[in-house]
Each structure stands twice: as structure tokens, then as C-alpha cells.
Scaffold this motif. Structure first.
Motif, PDB file in Angstrom:
ATOM      1  N   ASP A 134       0.839  -1.200   0.000  1.00  0.00           N
ATOM      2  CA  ASP A 134       0.000   0.000   0.000  1.00  0.00           C
ATOM      3  C   ASP A 134       0.874   1.250   0.000  1.00  0.00           C
ATOM      4  N   GLU A 135       0.219   2.393  -0.183  1.00  0.00           N
ATOM      5  CA  GLU A 135       1.000   3.625  -0.381  1.00  0.00           C
ATOM      6  C   GLU A 135       1.796   4.027   0.853  1.00  0.00           C
ATOM      7  N   SER A 136       1.268   3.717   2.062  1.00  0.00           N
ATOM      8  CA  SER A 136       2.002   4.137   3.264  1.00  0.00           C
ATOM      9  C   SER A 136       3.345   3.399   3.329  1.00  0.00           C
ATOM     10  N   GLN A 137       3.378   2.172   2.799  1.00  0.00           N
ATOM     11  CA  GLN A 137       4.650   1.429   2.813  1.00  0.00           C
ATOM     12  C   GLN A 137       5.633   2.014   1.785  1.00  0.00           C
ATOM     13  N   VAL A 138       5.089   2.558   0.690  1.00  0.00           N
ATOM     14  CA  VAL A 138       5.982   3.235  -0.274  1.00  0.00           C
ATOM     15  C   VAL A 138       6.555   4.489   0.378  1.00  0.00           C
ATOM     16  N   GLN A 139       5.686   5.230   1.057  1.00  0.00           N
ATOM     17  CA  GLN A 139       6.161   6.452   1.738  1.00  0.00           C
ATOM     18  C   GLN A 139       7.291   6.107   2.714  1.00  0.00           C
ATOM     19  N   ALA A 140       7.042   5.059   3.529  1.00  0.00           N
ATOM     20  CA  ALA A 140       8.036   4.670   4.533  1.00  0.00           C
ATOM     21  C   ALA A 140       9.332   4.218   3.865  1.00  0.00           C
ATOM     22  N   ALA A 141       9.222   3.464   2.766  1.00  0.00           N
ATOM     23  CA  ALA A 141      10.421   2.963   2.077  1.00  0.00           C
ATOM     24  C   ALA A 141      11.268   4.118   1.543  1.00  0.00           C
ATOM     25  N   ILE A 142      10.609   5.150   1.030  1.00  0.00           N
ATOM     26  CA  ILE A 142      11.350   6.303   0.490  1.00  0.00           C
ATOM     27  C   ILE A 142      12.087   7.020   1.626  1.00  0.00           C
ATOM     28  N   ILE A 143      11.352   7.263   2.706  1.00  0.00           N
ATOM     29  CA  ILE A 143      11.964   7.990   3.832  1.00  0.00           C
ATOM     30  C   ILE A 143      13.151   7.202   4.402  1.00  0.00           C
ATOM     31  N   CYS A 144      12.965   5.884   4.544  1.00  0.00           N
ATOM     32  CA  CYS A 144      14.028   5.071   5.155  1.00  0.00           C
ATOM     33  C   CYS A 144      15.248   4.959   4.239  1.00  0.00           C
ATOM     34  N   SER A 145      15.043   4.811   2.934  1.00  0.00           N
ATOM     35  CA  SER A 145      16.208   4.743   2.021  1.00  0.00           C
ATOM     36  C   SER A 145      16.965   6.057   2.082  1.00  0.00           C
ATOM     37  N   ARG A 146      16.195   7.145   2.093  1.00  0.00           N
ATOM     38  CA  ARG A 146      16.837   8.470   2.162  1.00  0.00           C
ATOM     39  C   ARG A 146      17.633   8.602   3.457  1.00  0.00           C
ATOM     40  N   ASP A 147      17.025   8.211   4.577  1.00  0.00           N
ATOM     41  CA  ASP A 147      17.698   8.382   5.866  1.00  0.00           C
ATOM     42  C   ASP A 147      18.935   7.490   5.984  1.00  0.00           C
ATOM     43  N   ILE A 148      18.847   6.272   5.443  1.00  0.00           N
ATOM     44  CA  ILE A 148      20.007   5.363   5.514  1.00  0.00           C
ATOM     45  C   ILE A 148      21.052   5.768   4.470  1.00  0.00           C
ATOM     46  N   GLY A 149      20.605   6.483   3.436  1.00  0.00           N
ATOM     47  CA  GLY A 149      21.537   6.957   2.404  1.00  0.00           C
ATOM     48  C   GLY A 149      21.825   5.931   1.334  1.00  0.00           C
ATOM     49  N   ILE A 150      20.831   5.105   1.010  1.00  0.00           N
ATOM     50  CA  ILE A 150      21.030   4.105  -0.050  1.00  0.00           C
ATOM     51  C   ILE A 150      20.117   4.432  -1.227  1.00  0.00           C
ATOM     52  N   LEU A 151      20.687   4.294  -2.437  1.00  0.00           N
ATOM     53  CA  LEU A 151      19.942   4.569  -3.676  1.00  0.00           C
ATOM     54  C   LEU A 151      18.737   3.628  -3.797  1.00  0.00           C
ATOM     55  N   LEU A 152      17.589   4.216  -4.176  1.00  0.00           N
ATOM     56  CA  LEU A 152      16.383   3.404  -4.344  1.00  0.00           C
ATOM     57  C   LEU A 152      16.058   3.313  -5.831  1.00  0.00           C
ATOM     58  N   LYS A 153      16.067   2.101  -6.360  1.00  0.00           N
ATOM     59  CA  LYS A 153      15.705   1.893  -7.772  1.00  0.00           C
ATOM     60  C   LYS A 153      14.236   1.479  -7.807  1.00  0.00           C
ATOM     61  N   ILE A 154      13.456   2.099  -8.683  1.00  0.00           N
ATOM     62  CA  ILE A 154      12.017   1.805  -8.711  1.00  0.00           C
ATOM     63  C   ILE A 154      11.725   0.897  -9.906  1.00  0.00           C
ATOM     64  N   ARG A 155      11.010  -0.180  -9.629  1.00  0.00           N
ATOM     65  CA  ARG A 155      10.706  -1.108 -10.730  1.00  0.00           C
ATOM     66  C   ARG A 155       9.205  -1.335 -10.807  1.00  0.00           C
ATOM     67  N   SER A 156       8.658  -1.208 -12.029  1.00  0.00           N
ATOM     68  CA  SER A 156       7.234  -1.527 -12.221  1.00  0.00           C
ATOM     69  C   SER A 156       7.123  -2.793 -13.067  1.00  0.00           C
ATOM     70  N   GLY A 157       7.343  -2.677 -14.399  1.00  0.00           N
ATOM     71  CA  GLY A 157       7.243  -3.878 -15.239  1.00  0.00           C
ATOM     72  C   GLY A 157       8.602  -4.510 -15.541  1.00  0.00           C
ATOM     73  N   GLY A 158       9.696  -3.799 -15.229  1.00  0.00           N
ATOM     74  CA  GLY A 158      11.034  -4.352 -15.433  1.00  0.00           C
ATOM     75  C   GLY A 158      11.494  -4.413 -16.888  1.00  0.00           C
ATOM     76  N   HIS A 159      10.840  -3.641 -17.778  1.00  0.00           N
ATOM     77  CA  HIS A 159      11.201  -3.716 -19.200  1.00  0.00           C
ATOM     78  C   HIS A 159      12.247  -2.702 -19.622  1.00  0.00           C
ATOM     79  N   ASP A 160      12.866  -2.049 -18.682  1.00  0.00           N
ATOM     80  CA  ASP A 160      13.871  -1.070 -19.092  1.00  0.00           C
ATOM     81  C   ASP A 160      14.941  -1.738 -19.954  1.00  0.00           C
ATOM     82  N   TYR A 161      15.267  -1.102 -21.095  1.00  0.00           N
ATOM     83  CA  TYR A 161      16.212  -1.711 -22.042  1.00  0.00           C
ATOM     84  C   TYR A 161      17.586  -1.945 -21.406  1.00  0.00           C
ATOM     85  N   ASP A 162      17.963  -1.106 -20.457  1.00  0.00           N
ATOM     86  CA  ASP A 162      19.285  -1.253 -19.850  1.00  0.00           C
ATOM     87  C   ASP A 162      19.223  -1.631 -18.378  1.00  0.00           C
TER      88      ASP A 162
END
Ligand SMILES: Cc1cc2nc3c(=O)[nH]c(=O)nc-3n(C[C@H](O)[C@H](O)[C@H](O)COP(=O)(O)OP(=O)(O)OC[C@H]3O[C@@H](n4cnc5c(N)ncnc54)[C@H](O)[C@@H]3O)c2cc1C
Length: 417
Positions: free
Chosen positions: A86-114
Motif C-alpha cells: 500500500d502507499e504508506s509502505q511506499v512512503q516509509a520505504a522512500i523515507i528510510c532509504s533516504r535516511d540510511i543513504g542508499i539509492l532506491l531503484k524503482i521497478r514496475s514492469g522491469g522492461h527497461d532496455y538497460d
């Protein structure tokens, strides 16, 4: 000596692996703790976070790797994968990655060419959106809210469930993710009539780096403009898009016709370039160029010889019936020599299946299958030809394709005027 050196390398590799797992374990603990602090008490944070040591980690990671080039043991792996529901877990994940200082890669369908949604050279997490895929179609106002983790196939299916005269202009591959596809533009076989997917986005929900949920009004028109073509990941996490549906006729018409160089293909491609942006806007004709082997028949089976040629496949969607298509083709592209028997009438949703290469009669339910294609090794690039290629240019292209042999394919299509 050689023996002990390789043992040492193995030992070193083992040590590096163990220490990377240990590091990932401590990052995991910190992240889960942070997630719990920022989530509702009913949410069990650990159930949506996969550390490298979790037995499901590899499965979850691979589920949306759509290019085998990035499915190797040397491909950099995320420290953890977060799969919010749910959206609250996305919010929490963004805040926590930012606070820990780790890059967050976002994946939806995974079709990125690279593999940009799941590969990085610096330590990273994956935020995998596959659980966020609800679709709410409102036929009364001809719109749909679609979450980022939905696939195009699911979107087409949900529209078809409610109406046989509505559709959405987007890509032809049903497993593309809405999150990456719509934020990057989105073109498909209704491009000439209806433009890009982003031309039909009327609202969106995005979470910014501070964990705030914004809609069109609160994000402002500049950001709303940017997430319609600029790629979502540069600006935040797209939760969902609200799209305006388009009207499609009860009956559409498709055709697929193949020509080789011996069948005057160069002239046809040359001619096609001159009419394809001016012909009736209801008609979209994609051209697929492939080097193939053909057998020349010299009478006896023994005398048969194989030679290479280029095959041109014209694949088409016409937003109208076959009788009207006959007159469009006779008027503007008679050189292709098509007759009514070459065309197939069907519903719009059947044309979606046809374009995705399913056999006639395949159930529409197949669009709900999120893992349709077998993954392949590939590299894809797009170019934009602004002036028609000369016949000499085309012949040079054929020569190169024949020389290279197995080059996959090359597809040309037009945006029209
Ligand atoms: C087999 C194949 C067929 C294709 N066919 C077409 C076609 O017909 N028409 C067309 O226009 N394109 C086509 N594409 C290109 C495709 O539209 C893009 O690669 C698109 O970005 C894929 O989106 P995704 O969500 O599946 O990919 P992902 O790999 O998940 O994401 C792609 C990019 O978008 C970002 N992103 C993903 N989700 C979000 C989100 N929720 N919020 C913010 N950023 C996000 C990722 O971080 C990454 O940078 C095709 C690609 C493939 C591999």
C-alpha cells in the motif's frame, strides 16, 4: 603454487561474499526497524522486505528481469528488495532509504532496455511495485485510475471488461509496466490517431523524496508535465496515473503481409515512406525488417540452394472495417496489392492479442498473465528518421543486415502528421 593462489582467490571471494551478506543483513535490520517506525502498527515490515539471505530473494529479483543480459551472476544485486502493498509502505520505504543513504531503484514492469530499474554500480535497494496494480475504470466519464505496478495487458483487459468501444493508446507488448511506460511516453498502434499515452494522462499520484503524496493540483503543472515523458524515477515514485480512455470502433481490421527483396520489397519500402505519414489517420502500418534464409527452388530437391535475403513485414491496425480499408489502400498504397481477403476484421481487444502475436481465438484472459515472454538477451535502440531513406540507402541497409545475419529485427513506423 598455482593451486594455492586460486585457493586464496576462492577464500577472498568467500570472504567478500560473506562480508557483503553481513553488510546487507545489518542494512536489512536497520531498514526494517525504520520501516516499522514509519508504518502503521498492523503492518509487519519484515514481510515485505527481502534480504539477500532470504530464500525467495533470487526469485523476487528475477521475476521482473526482462532482459537476460542482466540476469547473470556478475550483475550487481540490490542489498534488499522492498515490495510494498500500500502507499504508506511506499512512503516509509522512500523515507528510510533516504535516511540510511542508499539509492532506491524503482521497478514496475522491469522492461527497461538497460535494466535501470534493477541494476546499479553503487549499493542500492529495489522498490518493486508489482503489488500495487489496481485498475479502476469509470466508463461514465471515460477515465481509469491505474496503479504503476499494473501491466498494459491488465489495463486493456479491465477496459474491455467494461466496454467494447473503448481502448487506450499504449504499447503493443502486454507485459510493459504502467510506471515506466507511461512516465516515458508510450507509443503504440493507435499513435497516428490518438498520439502517445502521455497525451491522455489527466491526473497522477506521486510520492516525493519527503514521503508526501502529491496529485496534479498539489504537484503543480511543471512536475505534472515532467512525469509525462521525462521518466518517473527522476522525480519521485509514481503511484498511479489517471488516464482518459479513447473511443474505438466495434470492428477494427488488421493485416500482416510479407515481402522479400525478390518481391520488389525495396520499392515498396521506399513508397511506404512517402505515404505512411499522410494516409488516413485510422491506419497504422508498422514495417518489420529481418534478414532471413530462403531456399531457391531449381526443380529437384537436391538442387535447392539457400541464400540470404531481407524480409519486410507490414503489420497493420485500421480503426475501421475491411471495406473502408480496401478503398484507403487502393487510393494511397495500391503498390502493396492487397485485397479484402488479406484483411481480418475483429474487436479492438482481439487486435491487441493479434499484435502481441497470439493465435486467433486465444482467450482475452491471457492479458492477465504477467510473465508471457521468455526472457531474451537483447540490446535495443531507437532512431528517428526525419527524411525518407533513398533507394540506395535502403539497399545499403539490406546489405548490412544480410552481412550481419542474425541481427534480431529492425522496425520502422511513423508518427504521422
Ligand atoms: C519487449 C519490449 C517491448 C516494448 N514495447 C514498447 C512499445 O510498444 N511502445 C513503447 O512506447 N515502448 C515499448 N518498450 C519500452 C518500454 O515502454 C520502456 O522500457 C518502459 O520504461 C518500461 O516500463 P516498465 O515499467 O516495464 O519498466 P521498468 O524497468 O520497471 O522501469 C523503467 C524506468 O522507469 C522507472 N520507473 C518504473 N516504475 C516507476 C514508478 N512507479 N515511479 C517512478 N519511476 C518508475 C524505472 O526506475 C526505470 O528507470 C518496450 C520494451 C521492451 C523491453
Amino acid at each position: 603454487m598455482e593451486m594455492s593462489r586460486s585457493s586464496f582467490r576462492l577464500l577472498l571471494l568467500g570472504f567478500l561474499l560473506v562480508s557483503s551478506y553481513a553488510a546487507s543483513d545489518s542494512v536489512y535490520d536497520t531498514f526494517v526497524q525504520c520501516l516499522s517506525n514509519h508504518s502503521a502498527p498492523s503492518h509487519q515490515a519484515s514481510s515485505i522486505v527481502y534480504a539477500q539471505t532470504n530464500s525467495s530473494f533470487t526469485n523476487v529479483l528475477r521475476s521482473y528481469i526482462r532482459n537476460e543480459r542482466f540476469n547473470t551472476s556478475s550483475t550487481p544485486k540490490p542489498l534488499i528488495i522492498v515490495t510494498p502493498s500500500d502507499e504508506s509502505q511506499v512512503q516509509a520505504a522512500i523515507i528510510c532509504s533516504r535516511d540510511i543513504g542508499i539509492l532506491l531503484k524503482i521497478r514496475s514492469g522491469g522492461h527497461d532496455y538497460d535494466g535501470l530499474s534493477y541494476v546499479s554500480d553503487i549499493p542500492f535497494f529495489i522498490l518493486d511495485m508489482f503489488n500495487l496494480r489496481s485498475i479502476n475504470v469509470n466508463i461514465t466519464d471515460e477515465t481509469a485510475w491505474v496503479q504503476a505496478g499494473a501491466t498494459l495487458g491488465e489495463l486493456y483487459y479491465r477496459i474491455w471488461e467494461k466496454s467494447s468501444v473503448h481502448g487506450f493508446p499504449a504499447g503493443v507488448c502486454p507485459t510493459l509496466g504502467v510506471g515506466g511506460h507511461l512516465s516515458g511516453g508510450g507509443y503504440g498502434n493507435m499513435l497516428r490517431k490518438h498520439g502517445l499515452s502521455i497525451d491522455h494522462i489527466v491526473d497522477a499520484q506521486i510520492i516525493n523524496v519527503n514521503g508526501s503524496i502529491l496529485d496534479r493540483k498539489s504537484m503543480g503543472e511543471d512536475l505534472f508535465w515532467a512525469i509525462r515523458g521525462g521518466g518517473g524515477a527522476s522525480f519521485g515514485v509514481i503511484l498511479s496515473y489517471k488516464v482518459k480512455l479513447v473511443r474505438v470502433p466495434e470492428i477494427v481490421t488488421v493485416f500482416r503481409v510479407e515481402k522479400t527483396l525478390a518481391q520488389n520489397a525495396t520499392d515498396l519500402v521506399y513508397q511506404w515512406q512517402h505515404i505512411t505519414d499522410k494516409i488516413d489517420n485510422d491506419l497504422f502500418m508498422r514495417l518489420l525488417l529481418q534478414p532471413i534464409m530462403v531456399k531457391s527452388d531449381n526443380g529437384s530437391a537436391k538442387a535447392q540452394k539457400s541464400s540470404k535475403t531481407v524480409r519486410e513485414t507490414f503489420i497493420s491496425l485500421f480503426l475501421g472495417d475491411a471495406t473502408r480499408l480496401v478503398s484507403v489502400m487502393n487510393k494511397d498504397f495500391p503498390e502493396l496489392g492487397l485485397k479484402k481477403e488479406d484483411f481480418m476484421e475483429m474487436s479492438w481487444i482481439e487486435s491487441v492479442l493479434y499484435w502481441a502475436n497470439f493465435n486467433n481465438g486465444t482467450s482475452v484472459n491471457v492479458l492477465l498473465n504477467r510473465t508471457l515472454e521468455s526472457e531474451k538477451y537483447f540490446k535495443a535502440k531507437s532512431d528517428h528518421v526525419q527524411k525518407p531513406i533513398s533507394k540506395d540507402g535502403l539497399e545499403g541497409l539490406w546489405k548490412k543486415m544480410i552481412e550481419l545475419g542474425k541481427t534480431g529485427w529492425c522496425s520502422i513506423h511513423t508518427e504521422g502528421e
